[in-house]
Design an enzyme around this catalytic site. Sequence first.
Site, PDB file in Angstrom:
ATOM      1  N   ASP A  67      39.390  30.027  53.746  1.00 49.98           N
ATOM      2  CA  ASP A  67      39.155  30.689  52.468  1.00 49.98           C
ATOM      3  C   ASP A  67      37.670  30.887  52.180  1.00 49.98           C
ATOM      4  O   ASP A  67      36.804  30.324  52.872  1.00 49.98           O
ATOM      5  CB  ASP A  67      39.825  29.905  51.318  1.00 49.98           C
ATOM      6  CG  ASP A  67      39.728  28.393  51.500  1.00 49.98           C
ATOM      7  OD1 ASP A  67      38.792  27.929  52.195  1.00 49.98           O
ATOM      8  OD2 ASP A  67      40.566  27.671  50.965  1.00 49.98           O
ATOM      9  N   ASN A 136      46.557  19.067  43.434  1.00 46.70           N
ATOM     10  CA  ASN A 136      47.769  19.727  42.919  1.00 46.70           C
ATOM     11  C   ASN A 136      48.655  20.247  44.051  1.00 46.70           C
ATOM     12  O   ASN A 136      49.566  21.019  43.815  1.00 46.70           O
ATOM     13  CB  ASN A 136      47.398  20.866  41.951  1.00 46.70           C
ATOM     14  CG  ASN A 136      46.593  21.967  42.634  1.00 46.70           C
ATOM     15  OD1 ASN A 136      46.378  21.933  43.839  1.00 46.70           O
ATOM     16  ND2 ASN A 136      46.153  22.945  41.857  1.00 46.70           N
ATOM     17  N   HIS A 138      47.694  22.085  46.632  1.00 44.06           N
ATOM     18  CA  HIS A 138      47.349  23.365  47.264  1.00 44.06           C
ATOM     19  C   HIS A 138      46.920  23.184  48.724  1.00 44.06           C
ATOM     20  O   HIS A 138      46.406  22.135  49.106  1.00 44.06           O
ATOM     21  CB  HIS A 138      46.308  24.148  46.435  1.00 44.06           C
ATOM     22  CG  HIS A 138      44.906  23.629  46.457  1.00 44.06           C
ATOM     23  ND1 HIS A 138      44.080  23.680  45.357  1.00 44.06           N
ATOM     24  CD2 HIS A 138      44.146  23.059  47.439  1.00 44.06           C
ATOM     25  CE1 HIS A 138      42.900  23.181  45.677  1.00 44.06           C
ATOM     26  NE2 HIS A 138      42.920  22.802  46.936  1.00 44.06           N
ATOM     27  N   GLU A 143      47.506  28.046  45.327  1.00 47.59           N
ATOM     28  CA  GLU A 143      47.758  27.137  44.212  1.00 47.59           C
ATOM     29  C   GLU A 143      49.271  27.050  43.946  1.00 47.59           C
ATOM     30  O   GLU A 143      50.039  27.873  44.450  1.00 47.59           O
ATOM     31  CB  GLU A 143      47.034  27.661  42.958  1.00 47.59           C
ATOM     32  CG  GLU A 143      45.514  27.784  43.113  1.00 47.59           C
ATOM     33  CD  GLU A 143      44.766  26.443  43.050  1.00 47.59           C
ATOM     34  OE1 GLU A 143      45.360  25.395  43.377  1.00 47.59           O
ATOM     35  OE2 GLU A 143      43.573  26.458  42.688  1.00 47.59           O
TER      36      GLU A 143
HETATM   37  C1  F6R Z   1      39.084  24.289  51.627  1.00 44.08           C
HETATM   38  C2  F6R Z   1      40.477  24.353  51.220  1.00 44.08           C
HETATM   39  C3  F6R Z   1      41.070  23.414  50.241  1.00 44.08           C
HETATM   40  C4  F6R Z   1      40.633  21.959  50.425  1.00 44.08           C
HETATM   41  C5  F6R Z   1      41.226  21.100  49.313  1.00 44.08           C
HETATM   42  C6  F6R Z   1      40.768  19.660  49.404  1.00 44.08           C
HETATM   43  O1  F6R Z   1      38.806  25.253  52.609  1.00 44.08           O
HETATM   44  O2  F6R Z   1      41.125  25.220  51.675  1.00 44.08           O
HETATM   45  O3  F6R Z   1      42.470  23.509  50.294  1.00 44.08           O
HETATM   46  O4  F6R Z   1      41.088  21.506  51.675  1.00 44.08           O
HETATM   47  O5  F6R Z   1      40.851  21.621  48.076  1.00 44.08           O
HETATM   48  O6  F6R Z   1      39.395  19.631  49.124  1.00 44.08           O
HETATM   49  P1  F6R Z   1      38.566  18.265  49.214  1.00 44.08           P
HETATM   50  O7  F6R Z   1      38.550  17.908  50.640  1.00 44.08           O
HETATM   51  O8  F6R Z   1      37.199  18.630  48.679  1.00 44.08           O
HETATM   52  O9  F6R Z   1      39.292  17.287  48.382  1.00 44.08           O
END
Ligand code: F6R
Length: 246
Positions: A67, A136, A138, A143
């Site tokens: 992303d 959450n 995702h 989301e």
């Molecule tokens: C990042 C992504 C997100 C993260 C998720 C966890 O490229 O796609 O899904 O993997 O938000 O983020 P952290 O590791 O910062 O808790």
Amino acid sequence: MRIEIAKTPQAAAESIAARIIKVLTEKPDAVLGLATGATMEPVYQALIAAHRRGEVSFAQAMSFNLDEYCGLSPTHPGSYRATMNRLLFDHVDIDHSRTFVPDGAMADPVLAAADYEERIAGAGGIDLQLLGIGRNGHIGFNEPGSAFDSHTRQVSLHPETLKANQGFFADGSVPHHAITMGIATILAARSILVLATGGAKSTAVSQAIEGPVSAECPASALQQHGDVCWVMDTAAAGGLSRAKAS
Ligand code: F6R
């Protein structure tokens, strides 16, 4: 689905790095799906250390990140392109022109998303997709409520995600939109590795692994994939009904 529970976040990250190195050893031109986020930082540190020891080469590999924020230039320090350069690409022998991140700066996000899907298909698909998980549930920036048949597209970020990612921006202002691989794009990867560390992820982890397959927990879609390995530390595993550290 395989589950590995490590005693510490560092051990979990090192296990993920070892699995990536194994794939690159067996298939040096593997197409990797990469993720950003705090959870991944020790994984990339471990990969850089292994590369410096001569244990892994990325010279023939290709990568696609999950992303990117919309509206940020690739040089903006908060962009995932700049983050990946800083945390991994600038320190290993990967050919930068074979590393792809969705183009969040493109005026037409629909075009940017379609172009990304085409590039992934043109590379022959993703061999190994690395994922983190949001509190959450995702995956990527899919989301809760995201359709399981979604492909790369522009999305609005959940307020909880904006809050969780504030720390990555000096002024705390996180872009409200992003381009993300869809859930179907992720599920098309031949193999998936998920890393979750810390107690803040335990509810999302247990819902994803033991809860119903539901759009309310996007990571539960992984139950439908035939080759998924979850690696977590004991804190992230805390909500699982049968968790035991190895
Ligand atoms: C990042 C992504 C997100 C993260 C998720 C966890 O490229 O796609 O899904 O993997 O938000 O983020 P952290 O590791 O910062 O808790």
